[in-house]
Motif scaffolding. Structure first.
Motif, PDB file in Angstrom:
ATOM      1  N   VAL A  51       0.816  -1.213   0.075  1.00 56.24           N
ATOM      2  CA  VAL A  51       0.033   0.053   0.101  1.00 56.24           C
ATOM      3  C   VAL A  51       1.019   1.431  -0.134  1.00 56.24           C
ATOM      4  CG1 VAL A  51      -1.979   1.253   1.359  1.00 56.24           C
ATOM      5  CG2 VAL A  51      -1.766  -1.100   1.102  1.00 56.24           C
ATOM      6  N   GLY A  52       0.407   2.070  -0.779  1.00 58.98           N
ATOM      7  CA  GLY A  52       1.090   3.575  -0.809  1.00 58.98           C
ATOM      8  C   GLY A  52       0.087   4.523  -0.418  1.00 58.98           C
ATOM      9  N   ALA A  53       0.433   5.930  -0.241  1.00 55.27           N
ATOM     10  CA  ALA A  53      -0.562   6.556   0.434  1.00 55.27           C
ATOM     11  C   ALA A  53      -0.673   7.794  -0.742  1.00 55.27           C
ATOM     12  CB  ALA A  53       0.217   7.417   1.544  1.00 55.27           C
ATOM     13  N   THR A  54      -1.850   8.542  -0.504  1.00 58.96           N
ATOM     14  CA  THR A  54      -2.408   9.526  -1.184  1.00 58.96           C
ATOM     15  C   THR A  54      -2.772  10.589  -0.385  1.00 58.96           C
ATOM     16  OG1 THR A  54      -4.605   8.512  -1.187  1.00 58.96           O
ATOM     17  CG2 THR A  54      -3.003   8.264  -3.302  1.00 58.96           C
ATOM     18  N   THR A  55      -2.925  12.076  -0.913  1.00 57.52           N
ATOM     19  CA  THR A  55      -3.152  13.141  -0.080  1.00 57.52           C
ATOM     20  C   THR A  55      -4.634  13.284  -0.232  1.00 57.52           C
ATOM     21  OG1 THR A  55      -3.178  14.361  -2.108  1.00 57.52           O
ATOM     22  CG2 THR A  55      -0.974  14.087  -1.208  1.00 57.52           C
ATOM     23  N   ARG A  56      -5.096  14.447   0.395  1.00 56.47           N
ATOM     24  CA  ARG A  56      -6.432  14.774   0.240  1.00 56.47           C
ATOM     25  C   ARG A  56      -7.087  14.981  -1.027  1.00 56.47           C
ATOM     26  NH1 ARG A  56      -8.591  17.269   5.808  1.00 56.47           N
ATOM     27  NH2 ARG A  56      -7.282  16.234   7.376  1.00 56.47           N
TER      28      ARG A  56
ATOM     29  N   ASP B 224       0.472  -2.300  -4.930  1.00 57.04           N
ATOM     30  CA  ASP B 224      -0.594  -2.722  -5.367  1.00 57.04           C
ATOM     31  C   ASP B 224      -1.915  -1.817  -5.433  1.00 57.04           C
ATOM     32  OD1 ASP B 224       0.080  -5.548  -5.711  1.00 57.04           O
ATOM     33  OD2 ASP B 224       0.301  -5.796  -3.523  1.00 57.04           O
ATOM     34  N   ILE B 225      -1.927  -0.963  -4.445  1.00 59.43           N
ATOM     35  CA  ILE B 225      -3.007  -0.162  -4.196  1.00 59.43           C
ATOM     36  C   ILE B 225      -2.508   1.253  -3.327  1.00 59.43           C
ATOM     37  CG2 ILE B 225      -3.772  -0.934  -2.096  1.00 59.43           C
ATOM     38  CD1 ILE B 225      -6.331   0.043  -4.828  1.00 59.43           C
ATOM     39  N   TYR B 226      -3.150   2.468  -3.829  1.00 56.83           N
ATOM     40  CA  TYR B 226      -3.246   3.430  -3.045  1.00 56.83           C
ATOM     41  C   TYR B 226      -4.039   3.743  -2.172  1.00 56.83           C
ATOM     42  CZ  TYR B 226       1.045   4.726  -5.692  1.00 56.83           C
ATOM     43  OH  TYR B 226       2.458   4.603  -6.361  1.00 56.83           O
ATOM     44  N   ALA B 227      -4.197   4.558  -0.932  1.00 55.13           N
ATOM     45  CA  ALA B 227      -5.332   4.886  -0.189  1.00 55.13           C
ATOM     46  C   ALA B 227      -4.764   6.216   0.601  1.00 55.13           C
ATOM     47  CB  ALA B 227      -5.578   3.689   1.015  1.00 55.13           C
ATOM     48  N   PRO B 228      -5.839   6.961   1.402  1.00 56.09           N
ATOM     49  CA  PRO B 228      -5.418   8.094   2.020  1.00 56.09           C
ATOM     50  C   PRO B 228      -4.173   7.647   3.196  1.00 56.09           C
ATOM     51  CG  PRO B 228      -7.895   7.749   1.740  1.00 56.09           C
ATOM     52  CD  PRO B 228      -7.226   6.534   1.450  1.00 56.09           C
TER      53      PRO B 228
ATOM     54  N   GLU C 164      -2.593   8.864 -20.490  1.00 57.68           N
ATOM     55  CA  GLU C 164      -2.921   7.622 -21.142  1.00 57.68           C
ATOM     56  C   GLU C 164      -1.417   6.559 -20.921  1.00 57.68           C
ATOM     57  OE1 GLU C 164      -5.600   6.107 -22.322  1.00 57.68           O
ATOM     58  OE2 GLU C 164      -6.772   7.895 -21.769  1.00 57.68           O
ATOM     59  N   SER C 165      -1.900   5.199 -20.431  1.00 60.02           N
ATOM     60  CA  SER C 165      -0.585   4.393 -20.296  1.00 60.02           C
ATOM     61  C   SER C 165      -1.276   3.068 -20.764  1.00 60.02           C
ATOM     62  CB  SER C 165      -0.121   4.484 -18.964  1.00 60.02           C
ATOM     63  OG  SER C 165       0.874   3.397 -18.834  1.00 60.02           O
ATOM     64  N   LYS C 166      -0.323   2.159 -21.640  1.00 60.77           N
ATOM     65  CA  LYS C 166      -1.016   0.966 -21.798  1.00 60.77           C
ATOM     66  C   LYS C 166      -0.399   0.189 -20.735  1.00 60.77           C
ATOM     67  CE  LYS C 166      -0.823   1.706 -26.827  1.00 60.77           C
ATOM     68  NZ  LYS C 166      -0.063   1.219 -28.007  1.00 60.77           N
ATOM     69  N   ARG C 167       0.330   0.424 -20.065  1.00 60.75           N
ATOM     70  CA  ARG C 167       0.720  -0.464 -18.996  1.00 60.75           C
ATOM     71  C   ARG C 167      -0.084  -0.480 -17.718  1.00 60.75           C
ATOM     72  NH1 ARG C 167       7.375  -0.072 -18.011  1.00 60.75           N
ATOM     73  NH2 ARG C 167       8.069  -1.386 -19.445  1.00 60.75           N
ATOM     74  N   TRP C 168      -0.282  -1.400 -16.832  1.00 59.79           N
ATOM     75  CA  TRP C 168      -1.042  -1.481 -15.505  1.00 59.79           C
ATOM     76  C   TRP C 168      -0.412  -0.652 -14.487  1.00 59.79           C
ATOM     77  CZ3 TRP C 168      -0.104  -2.531 -10.596  1.00 59.79           C
ATOM     78  CH2 TRP C 168      -0.908  -2.315  -9.676  1.00 59.79           C
ATOM     79  N   GLN C 169      -1.148   0.304 -14.076  1.00 60.71           N
ATOM     80  CA  GLN C 169      -0.544   1.148 -12.725  1.00 60.71           C
ATOM     81  C   GLN C 169      -1.444   1.190 -11.715  1.00 60.71           C
ATOM     82  OE1 GLN C 169      -0.191   5.105 -14.799  1.00 60.71           O
ATOM     83  NE2 GLN C 169       2.138   4.907 -15.046  1.00 60.71           N
ATOM     84  N   PRO C 170      -0.695   1.087 -10.564  1.00 61.69           N
ATOM     85  CA  PRO C 170      -1.679   1.091  -9.302  1.00 61.69           C
ATOM     86  C   PRO C 170      -2.692   2.361  -9.174  1.00 61.69           C
ATOM     87  CG  PRO C 170       0.685   1.554  -8.740  1.00 61.69           C
ATOM     88  CD  PRO C 170       0.611   0.919 -10.250  1.00 61.69           C
ATOM     89  N   GLY C 171      -3.806   1.924  -8.536  1.00 60.72           N
ATOM     90  CA  GLY C 171      -4.785   3.030  -8.533  1.00 60.72           C
ATOM     91  C   GLY C 171      -5.155   3.385  -7.196  1.00 60.72           C
ATOM     92  N   HIS C 172      -6.306   4.073  -7.127  1.00 59.88           N
ATOM     93  CA  HIS C 172      -6.430   4.477  -5.661  1.00 59.88           C
ATOM     94  C   HIS C 172      -7.908   3.538  -5.216  1.00 59.88           C
ATOM     95  CE1 HIS C 172      -8.225   7.140  -2.600  1.00 59.88           C
ATOM     96  NE2 HIS C 172      -7.040   7.647  -2.778  1.00 59.88           N
ATOM     97  N   LEU C 173      -7.789   3.252  -4.046  1.00 57.43           N
ATOM     98  CA  LEU C 173      -8.791   2.319  -3.214  1.00 57.43           C
ATOM     99  C   LEU C 173     -10.449   3.110  -3.559  1.00 57.43           C
ATOM    100  CD1 LEU C 173      -9.103  -0.109  -1.250  1.00 57.43           C
ATOM    101  CD2 LEU C 173      -8.785   1.506   0.566  1.00 57.43           C
TER     102      LEU C 173
END
Length: 388
Positions: free
Chosen positions: A284-289, A304-308, A367-376
């Protein structure tokens, strides 16, 4: 060397250990050898009192105890592998001390506070479908404030690995903060966590300064597996690879336990800490407000995933509340969503990880053809879980 001789030598070595002693792990090459030695150790404890200071780590077929750095046992022929233990720290951003506050409605329903992170991932939108009922979460951390009004209904049996005769009371605050984000059940003026009907099992492996030995963490994983918990939250990390820790994680994973770990707070772009780096773990990575990747968060393809994780508001010691930043805080949000998922459908750790990755909301607009981790996102995660 036969088992009785080894245990006599171990008893003598522990007796010679004074202040210069350091924690070590004694690892056996086979399960058969380990259990034979463990059985003999139990029989000899009454005669050789120092052997009572040896802790068994069944999950990796090892013992943990304090020895001298230059212990003769290390160089004895026929002995198991003896290695010095390593320190690990919690993933809380170190900076100015956050202000301790009373709960005040940041947003919400009535007089309850729904912290911004719980709101941002959309947890309140799915509470009519799942509250994480009876999903059991082991929080390997600094313990918990048993008297916090928002956590009283969320806590079940735990363990204090630093002093097993005591309850896992939190003397740091980090574990209480994590527990609040996962499962707080605030009444009236309290806060509400992501999965307010899930159950927290506090596993105190970290001391008051937020530091732990790998052997204590392994003992914590062992306890979670033996007590059949569903999720293991690990909001901590280390830079270097540790084989014993990997073995414990692997064994828990193969027993069906979902392990969630924080990526680290060094702002690195291409690497993350262990245990999050192990492929069996939800990292898990972190995101801002504002929903952007936090500057302090480690990032990259291994996430794998980002979250607050920025200025997250949650429970604190002595019934109070606090704002903390770090990938630790992000990890708690993910553990909460996994509890919501498991409450509606039993899924394997591999399925959980796959669902979270697949249904995340994109962070980069390019745009990116590669998979990138997104937000929960709780709504997407729950819907995808049902479709598995």
């Amino acid at each position: 060397m036969d088992i009785a001789t080894f245990l006599h030598l171990l008893h003598e070595e522990i007796g010679l250990t004074k202040q210069s002693g350091k924690k070590h792990m004694i690892r056996f090459s086979s399960a058969k050898e380990y259990y034979a030695c463990k059985s003999q150790l139990k029989r000899m404890r009454s005669r050789l009192s120092n052997l009572s200071k040896v802790r068994a780590l069944d999950i990796i077929h090892a013992f943990s105890c304090t020895l001298r750095p230059d212990s003769k046992l290390k160089h004895s022929a026929g002995c198991p592998v003896i290695e010095e233990d390593t320190k690990v720290t919690v993933h809380q951003l170190i900076g100015s001390k956050p202000t301790i506050k009373r709960a005040s409605a940041q947003s919400g329903s009535g007089s309850n506070t729904i912290p911004w992170g719980v709101n941002q991932i959309g947890a309140p939108e799915v509470w009519n479908k799942s509250l994480g009922l009876n999903v059991r979460v082991g929080v390997i951390d600094t313990g918990i404030d048993y008297n916090h009004p928002d956590l009283r209904n969320s806590i079940s049996r735990g363990i204090n690995l630093l002093n097993q005769s005591m309850l896992p009371f939190d003397d740091n605050g980090h574990g209480t903060h994590i527990a609040g984000t996962i499962a707080a059940t605030g009444r009236q003026t309290g806060i509400i966590g992501v999965a307010p009907r899930s159950i927290i099992h506090p596993v105190k492996a970290f001391d008051h300064s937020g530091s732990a030995y790998v052997s204590d963490i392994i003992a914590g994983i062992d306890w979670c597996v033996n007590n059949d918990l569903d999720i293991i939250n690990m909001s901590f990390g280390m830079k270097s690879y540790n084989r014993a820790l990997e073995q414990a994680v692997l064994n828990a994973y193969y027993r069906g336990k979902v392990i969630v770990a924080s990526s680290g707070n060094d702002g690195k772009r291409k690497t993350i800490d262990y245990p999050a780096r192990f492929p069996q773990v939800v990292s898990v990575g972190a995101t801002t407000r504002l929903g952007r990747i936090a500057p302090f968060s480690n990032r990259g393809k291994q996430i794998d995933i980002y979250a607050p994780g920025e200025r997250v508001y949650s429970s604190w010691l002595h019934g109070k509340y606090n704002e903390l930043s770090g990938t630790s805080m992000a990890t708690a949000h993910v553990s909460g969503v996994i509890a919501l998922m498991l409450s509606v459908k039993p899924l394997s750790p591999q399925q959980i990880k796959s669902v979270l990755r697949r249904c995340a909301i994109g962070i980069n607009k390019r745009e990116s053809k590669r998979w990138q981790p997104g937000h929960l996102n709780a709504r997407r995660a729950l819907r995808a879980a049902r479709q598995v």
